[in-house]
Design a protein around this motif. Structure first.
Motif, PDB file in Angstrom:
ATOM      1  N   MET A   1     -13.585  -8.029  -7.328  1.00  0.00           N
ATOM      2  CA  MET A   1     -14.431  -8.742  -6.758  1.00  0.00           C
ATOM      3  C   MET A   1     -14.083 -10.161  -6.434  1.00  0.00           C
ATOM      4  O   MET A   1     -14.510 -10.598  -5.317  1.00  0.00           O
ATOM      5  CB  MET A   1     -15.591  -8.660  -7.797  1.00  0.00           C
TER       6      MET A   1
ATOM      7  N   ASP B   1     -12.046 -10.506  -3.164  1.00  0.00           N
ATOM      8  CA  ASP B   1     -13.044  -9.998  -2.097  1.00  0.00           C
ATOM      9  C   ASP B   1     -13.548 -11.471  -1.446  1.00  0.00           C
ATOM     10  O   ASP B   1     -13.274 -11.658  -0.354  1.00  0.00           O
ATOM     11  CB  ASP B   1     -14.070  -9.114  -2.266  1.00  0.00           C
ATOM     12  N   TYR B   2     -13.974 -12.318  -2.726  1.00  0.00           N
ATOM     13  CA  TYR B   2     -14.403 -13.273  -2.039  1.00  0.00           C
ATOM     14  C   TYR B   2     -13.353 -14.483  -1.586  1.00  0.00           C
ATOM     15  O   TYR B   2     -13.464 -15.240  -0.949  1.00  0.00           O
ATOM     16  CB  TYR B   2     -15.484 -14.190  -3.292  1.00  0.00           C
TER      17      TYR B   2
ATOM     18  N   ASN C   1     -12.505 -13.401   1.624  1.00  0.00           N
ATOM     19  CA  ASN C   1     -13.519 -14.110   2.604  1.00  0.00           C
ATOM     20  C   ASN C   1     -13.295 -15.552   2.900  1.00  0.00           C
ATOM     21  O   ASN C   1     -13.400 -16.086   3.951  1.00  0.00           O
ATOM     22  CB  ASN C   1     -14.973 -13.964   2.262  1.00  0.00           C
TER      23      ASN C   1
ATOM     24  N   LEU D   1     -12.113 -17.586   6.586  1.00  0.00           N
ATOM     25  CA  LEU D   1     -13.038 -18.507   7.173  1.00  0.00           C
ATOM     26  C   LEU D   1     -12.044 -19.777   7.255  1.00  0.00           C
ATOM     27  O   LEU D   1     -12.229 -20.625   8.256  1.00  0.00           O
ATOM     28  CB  LEU D   1     -14.203 -18.772   6.319  1.00  0.00           C
TER      29      LEU D   1
ATOM     30  N   PRO E   1     -14.209  -5.639  10.124  1.00  0.00           N
ATOM     31  CA  PRO E   1     -14.023  -6.995   9.722  1.00  0.00           C
ATOM     32  C   PRO E   1     -12.836  -7.561   8.847  1.00  0.00           C
ATOM     33  O   PRO E   1     -12.309  -8.446   9.241  1.00  0.00           O
ATOM     34  CB  PRO E   1     -15.366  -7.444   9.131  1.00  0.00           C
ATOM     35  N   LYS E   2     -12.487  -6.529   8.093  1.00  0.00           N
ATOM     36  CA  LYS E   2     -11.529  -6.944   7.144  1.00  0.00           C
ATOM     37  C   LYS E   2     -10.081  -6.909   8.011  1.00  0.00           C
ATOM     38  O   LYS E   2      -9.163  -8.042   7.833  1.00  0.00           O
ATOM     39  CB  LYS E   2     -11.284  -5.782   6.129  1.00  0.00           C
TER      40      LYS E   2
ATOM     41  N   GLN F   1     -10.143 -10.336   9.684  1.00  0.00           N
ATOM     42  CA  GLN F   1      -9.815 -11.415   8.494  1.00  0.00           C
ATOM     43  C   GLN F   1      -8.203 -11.427   8.269  1.00  0.00           C
ATOM     44  O   GLN F   1      -7.665 -12.450   8.306  1.00  0.00           O
ATOM     45  CB  GLN F   1     -10.382 -11.084   7.147  1.00  0.00           C
TER      46      GLN F   1
ATOM     47  N   GLU G   1     -16.034 -22.831  -0.092  1.00  0.00           N
ATOM     48  CA  GLU G   1     -17.560 -22.191   0.414  1.00  0.00           C
ATOM     49  C   GLU G   1     -17.805 -20.997  -0.190  1.00  0.00           C
ATOM     50  O   GLU G   1     -18.834 -20.466  -0.193  1.00  0.00           O
ATOM     51  CB  GLU G   1     -17.522 -21.960   2.032  1.00  0.00           C
ATOM     52  N   ALA G   2     -16.761 -20.041  -0.449  1.00  0.00           N
ATOM     53  CA  ALA G   2     -16.992 -18.799  -1.075  1.00  0.00           C
ATOM     54  C   ALA G   2     -16.706 -18.743  -2.664  1.00  0.00           C
ATOM     55  O   ALA G   2     -17.847 -18.326  -2.994  1.00  0.00           O
ATOM     56  CB  ALA G   2     -15.642 -17.755  -0.428  1.00  0.00           C
TER      57      ALA G   2
ATOM     58  N   GLN H   1     -23.305 -18.363  -8.764  1.00  0.00           N
ATOM     59  CA  GLN H   1     -24.110 -17.550  -8.721  1.00  0.00           C
ATOM     60  C   GLN H   1     -23.676 -16.632 -10.108  1.00  0.00           C
ATOM     61  O   GLN H   1     -24.612 -16.337 -10.843  1.00  0.00           O
ATOM     62  CB  GLN H   1     -24.036 -16.778  -7.546  1.00  0.00           C
TER      63      GLN H   1
ATOM     64  N   PHE I   1     -25.742 -19.052  -2.344  1.00  0.00           N
ATOM     65  CA  PHE I   1     -24.974 -18.640  -1.009  1.00  0.00           C
ATOM     66  C   PHE I   1     -25.634 -19.143   0.286  1.00  0.00           C
ATOM     67  O   PHE I   1     -25.032 -19.354   1.161  1.00  0.00           O
ATOM     68  CB  PHE I   1     -24.511 -17.358  -0.807  1.00  0.00           C
TER      69      PHE I   1
ATOM     70  N   LYS J   1     -24.504 -22.944   0.917  1.00  0.00           N
ATOM     71  CA  LYS J   1     -23.111 -23.047   1.002  1.00  0.00           C
ATOM     72  C   LYS J   1     -22.585 -24.313   2.024  1.00  0.00           C
ATOM     73  O   LYS J   1     -21.682 -24.981   1.580  1.00  0.00           O
ATOM     74  CB  LYS J   1     -22.271 -21.829   1.430  1.00  0.00           C
TER      75      LYS J   1
ATOM     76  N   TYR K   1     -29.727 -14.263  -0.494  1.00  0.00           N
ATOM     77  CA  TYR K   1     -30.236 -15.171   0.408  1.00  0.00           C
ATOM     78  C   TYR K   1     -28.937 -15.761   1.619  1.00  0.00           C
ATOM     79  O   TYR K   1     -27.905 -15.685   1.070  1.00  0.00           O
ATOM     80  CB  TYR K   1     -30.549 -16.280  -0.360  1.00  0.00           C
TER      81      TYR K   1
ATOM     82  N   SER L   1     -19.949 -12.848   5.269  1.00  0.00           N
ATOM     83  CA  SER L   1     -19.065 -12.180   4.499  1.00  0.00           C
ATOM     84  C   SER L   1     -19.257 -12.312   3.105  1.00  0.00           C
ATOM     85  O   SER L   1     -19.139 -11.006   2.273  1.00  0.00           O
ATOM     86  CB  SER L   1     -17.688 -12.641   4.879  1.00  0.00           C
ATOM     87  N   ASN L   2     -19.792 -13.456   2.490  1.00  0.00           N
ATOM     88  CA  ASN L   2     -20.078 -13.330   1.046  1.00  0.00           C
ATOM     89  C   ASN L   2     -21.472 -12.625   0.685  1.00  0.00           C
ATOM     90  O   ASN L   2     -21.541 -12.093  -0.279  1.00  0.00           O
ATOM     91  CB  ASN L   2     -19.877 -14.872   0.503  1.00  0.00           C
TER      92      ASN L   2
ATOM     93  N   GLN M   1     -20.663  -9.107   0.609  1.00  0.00           N
ATOM     94  CA  GLN M   1     -20.035  -8.885  -0.611  1.00  0.00           C
ATOM     95  C   GLN M   1     -21.002  -8.623  -1.731  1.00  0.00           C
ATOM     96  O   GLN M   1     -21.150  -7.856  -2.578  1.00  0.00           O
ATOM     97  CB  GLN M   1     -18.769  -9.807  -0.826  1.00  0.00           C
TER      98      GLN M   1
ATOM     99  N   ASN N   1     -21.572  -5.551  -4.062  1.00  0.00           N
ATOM    100  CA  ASN N   1     -21.588  -5.504  -5.622  1.00  0.00           C
ATOM    101  C   ASN N   1     -22.837  -4.838  -6.403  1.00  0.00           C
ATOM    102  O   ASN N   1     -22.732  -4.165  -7.426  1.00  0.00           O
ATOM    103  CB  ASN N   1     -21.468  -6.591  -6.103  1.00  0.00           C
TER     104      ASN N   1
ATOM    105  N   GLN O   1     -20.375  -7.376  10.321  1.00  0.00           N
ATOM    106  CA  GLN O   1     -19.579  -7.706   9.292  1.00  0.00           C
ATOM    107  C   GLN O   1     -19.471  -6.991   7.886  1.00  0.00           C
ATOM    108  O   GLN O   1     -18.570  -6.898   7.219  1.00  0.00           O
ATOM    109  CB  GLN O   1     -19.897  -9.368   8.711  1.00  0.00           C
TER     110      GLN O   1
ATOM    111  N   ASP P   1     -17.144  -2.412   6.711  1.00  0.00           N
ATOM    112  CA  ASP P   1     -16.457  -1.417   5.817  1.00  0.00           C
ATOM    113  C   ASP P   1     -17.559  -1.479   4.486  1.00  0.00           C
ATOM    114  O   ASP P   1     -17.368  -0.392   3.643  1.00  0.00           O
ATOM    115  CB  ASP P   1     -15.209  -2.138   5.576  1.00  0.00           C
ATOM    116  N   LYS P   2     -18.051  -2.554   4.119  1.00  0.00           N
ATOM    117  CA  LYS P   2     -18.582  -2.724   2.694  1.00  0.00           C
ATOM    118  C   LYS P   2     -19.699  -2.208   2.498  1.00  0.00           C
ATOM    119  O   LYS P   2     -19.959  -1.733   1.324  1.00  0.00           O
ATOM    120  CB  LYS P   2     -18.677  -4.253   2.277  1.00  0.00           C
TER     121      LYS P   2
END
Lengths: 366, 394
Positions: A1, A4-5, A8, A12, A203-204, A207, A318-319, A326, A335, A338, B214, B223-224, B227, B231, B252, B255-256
């Motif tokens: 997990m 993933d962030y 991302n 970016l 999208p992946k 990226q 930012e990610a 969180q 988020f 950000k 949010y 993207s976040n 994600q 989750n 975006q 896939d997820k």
């Protein structure tokens, strides 16, 4: 997990880095914060958009996925070249005349150029966001058989009562539909013998592509600056422009080339940006441009590796910072904040290290 | 230098006072039966398709009403034929611009009535101006619950509100057997926040379990958030927001969020949504006011004529734009003096059983909000009618 962030953030951050490079290169040579740089990025994005939308390279007849790759290849080159030439033109018309007038005058000119380009873009291309043109793959109707593997569309033209000709995409075959004789006949009756599918890139994969492109560009830029005569001239000009001129270096050419290379790379970022985030609009350069500037400052403005590292750090921050807020502190809205977090991060970096991570401390000349 | 400035002061004062004088002078203009209708819509920017569709709907309604013959109105003891003068202002998808437009239409153009806008936050800004100047104002499409309550007796709307829409979406989710929802909310939009709360209330009351995520309107990188939602592994994802953000977000999330159904409110009803989402296998439903292919003769007739004229299939905003002018004209016919704001506002409040494309519209004194049917639309290569949800029920 967490990974993933991180990805991302890197995706970016790579885009920020692409833009930050131009900021930092230009600053390194003429000490100008080129606020119009975000607009070169935006123009690049538009050029890429038009190439992808209108060239229809998919129709040349090469086997998949070559046409799609070729499509992006052409779009990237066109975007970069146009952005680069625009930067050279801007430099010649707007910046060179005020280069001797002091840094504040140049800075204000840059802000003006930025607004001017934004407004020209609004006038020429309209203020409405356009959605990213997914590559289209055409199939002759006769080649399709059995259960449809994707949604198939065709374009139909008709004239309105106001005399306007309108093109509309019609969904002819939905994924999973079985293409039997009746269906085939009904499509042929509507006058279509060819259909297309829209390939929405994952999208992946975009990226990964952006991150790889950054990795690919880094040595090229390094080579350009450190190993070529022009790079040597750039470094000399950045050290001391007057002395460099006395040594016979053509400063105007060096500056123009710096603008070109900076905007060229931003053009790559522009196409990557719209491919990743799905739409193109005239104001698209503003926030990424600002953030890329932040990235350049974090990395130490004037330093090329600094811009790349600063971009990646900002993207990841930012990610990851909102992620930590969180997950660890239970702040659900992290988020949505950000952007504020990104700028707060800039302040922290500057308080701790005012010259940025890789910046050289600057001595005031007395 | 100072002296020249001082000598210029009276001139400056005069220059400042001049617009006031001319503005007051406008009252004196003799009325020849022209009803000036100010229209504030997002013609450009992130919500441009709302403005385009609403304005097309209004224009189509105007031609229809004019070819059917406009009524006569009494001006100074004489019967004169009514003329409609529609004055459009672009709010460029910005709240402040919406307020400025309303102000300039009221003070500069001296409009008798205002129509607009679509996004609830923007309509609130217009309603505030209308309330202060006591000019009647009708929103064709803003659904936020508190809108007309805050706006006061001069303001009304012709669409259902989010209390209803949120409940419809929640019941729909529960009926489909989706027990766990992830709600994605645009923090910066009243519409988005209000709709999400309404959904959550009904969904939880029905035994569902919802989590909130949010973003803000300016975001382009989702993207976040995508994600975060992934989750949670929800049964359904509810995007409470507008198409300009929801479209790229769904793209975006290709896939997820694979295999997860996505739902949305009328903010997703835009012809642009399909282009923004790209090609997807995602199952997407949204609630709306209208579906162009609904099995209703009146709707189909409207959709056909709209497409012939504008070249596109109409979305909900087009139908609401069409209806808002119908409601206005009905009120003008009934008003004692349609050029008097109080009398016109009263007639609008007393709207009863006006047949529109989006259903039958009756307003009430309390909230000046109709109770109407909703439709559920499925997104599949276009917006396709899925199911009708009758007014009041679900």
């Amino acid at each position: 997990m967490f990974f993933d962030y991180l990805m991302n953030g890197l995706g970016l951050g790579a885009i920020f880095a692409f833009i930050a490079l131009g900021y930092t290169m230009v600053y390194g040579i003429i000490k100008l914060i080129n606020f119009a740089h975000g607009e070169f990025f935006m123009v690049g994005a538009y050029v890429g958009y038009f190439c992808l939308r209108d060239l229809d390279i998919e129709r040349v007849g090469l086997p998949q996925p070559l046409p799609i790759l070729l499509d992006f290849f052409v779009a990237l080159w066109a975007a970069s070249l146009v952005a680069g030439l625009l930067a050279v033109l801007t430099e010649r018309v707007a910046y060179r005349p005020v280069r001797k007038a002091g840094r504040i005058a140049a800075l204000l000119t840059a802000v003006g150029v930025s607004l001017l380009l934004q407004n020209i873009a609004v006038q020429v291309w309209g203020a409405n966001p356009r959605s990213f043109p997914d590559p289209r793959v055409f199939h002759a109707l006769d080649d399709l058989e059995g259960e449809a593997q994707a949604n198939y569309y065709a374009d139909r033209e008709f004239t309105t009562t106001q005399g306007e000709t309108v093109t509309e995409a019609v969904l002819l075959i939905s994924q999973g539909d079985v293409l039997d004789a009746t269906k085939r006949a009904s499509i042929e009756d509507q006058g279509f013998d060819e259909v297309y599918e829209r390939v929405t890139l994952s999208p992946k994969s975009v990226q990964y592509f952006v991150i790889l492109a950054l990795i690919g560009w880094t040595p090229i830029l390094w080579f350009l600056v450190k190993r070529t005569r022009m790079g040597k001239a750039m470094r000399a000009a950045s050290e001391d422009a007057d002395a460099a001129r006395l040594m016979g270096i053509n400063i105007n050419l060096v500056v123009a080339l710096t603008f070109f290379v900076g905007a060229f790379v931003a053009g790559v970022g522009g196409v990557a940006y719209i491919a990743t985030y799905g739409k193109v609009e005239p104001m698209l350069g503003f926030l990424p441009g600002l953030k890329a500037f932040v990235a350049a400052v974090i990395g130490g403005i004037g330093s090329i590796p600094g811009a790349i590292i600063g971009g990646l750090i900002l993207g990841v921050a930012e990610a990851i910072i909102p992620f930590v807020l969180q997950e660890v502190f239970g702040w659900e809205e992290a988020f949505a904040w950000k952007d504020a977090i990104a700028f707060a991060f800039l302040i922290v970096v500057l308080v701790v290290k005012p010259t940025g991570l890789l910046g050289k401390p600057m001595r005031e000349k007395v | 230098m100072l002296r020249t400035l001082r000598s210029l002061l009276p001139l400056l004062a005069l220059a400042l006072a001049l617009p006031l004088v001319t503005a007051c002078g406008g009252d004196e203009v003799k009325n020849d039966g022209t009803l000036r209708v100010g229209v504030v819509l997002p013609m450009t920017g992130a919500q441009a398709t709302y403005g385009e569709e609403s304005w097309n709907g209004i224009k189509l309604a105007q031609s229809d009403l004019e070819s059917a013959g406009l009524p006569t109105v009494r001006v100074g003891g004489e019967d004169v034929p009514l003329k409609l003068n529609l004055i459009l202002r672009d709010e460029v998808s910005k709240k402040q611009q919406a307020a400025d437009n309303a102000k300039s239409l009221i003070e500069g153009e001296q409009v008798h009535v205002l129509l607009g806008s679509v996004a609830s936050s923007h309509t609130k800004a217009i309603f505030k101006e209308a309330k202060e100047s006591e000019v009647p104002c009708i929103s064709p499409a803003s659904t936020n619950d508190t809108l007309t309550v805050q706006g006061g007796p001069y303001t009304s709307r012709i669409c259902f509100k989010d209390g209803f829409q949120g409940a419809v979406l929640a019941r729909f989710s529960l009926d489909q057997g989706w027990k766990k929802a992830a709600i994605v909310v645009d923090k910066a939009q009243d519409y988005s926040v209000g709709l999400a709360e309404n959904y959550e209330k009904t969904f939880k009351a029905g035994g569902g379990n919802a989590s909130m995520h949010y973003y803000v309107t300016e975001d382009t990188d989702f993207s976040n958030v995508v994600q975060n939602v992934a989750n949670d592994n929800p049964d359904v994802i509810f995007i409470s927001g507008y198409y300009a953000q929801a479209g790229p977000m769904i793209k975006q999330a290709k896939d997820k969020w694979a295999g997860k159904p996505i739902i949305g409110g009328d903010g997703l009803d835009s012809p642009e949504l399909i282009g923004l989402v790209g090609d997807t296998n995602a199952e997407i439903y949204l609630t709306s006011h209208f579906a162009a292919d609904a099995p209703d003769e009146q709707v189909q007739n409207f959709a056909k004529r709209y497409k012939e004229r504008f070249g596109k299939s109409p979305g909900a905003m087009a139908a609401l734009g069409y209806d808002v002018l119908g409601v206005l004209l009905d009120a003008v016919k009934r008003a004692e003096d349609p050029f008097d704001p109080e009398s016109l506002a009263k007639a609008i409040r007393e709207t009863k059983n006006v047949k529109g494309i989006t259903g039958t519209i009756s307003l009430d004194n309390e909230e000046r909000t109709p109770v109407k049917d909703a439709v559920i639309v499925k997104v599949a290569g276009g917006l396709k009618f899925h199911k009708l949800i009758p007014a009041g029920g679900s």
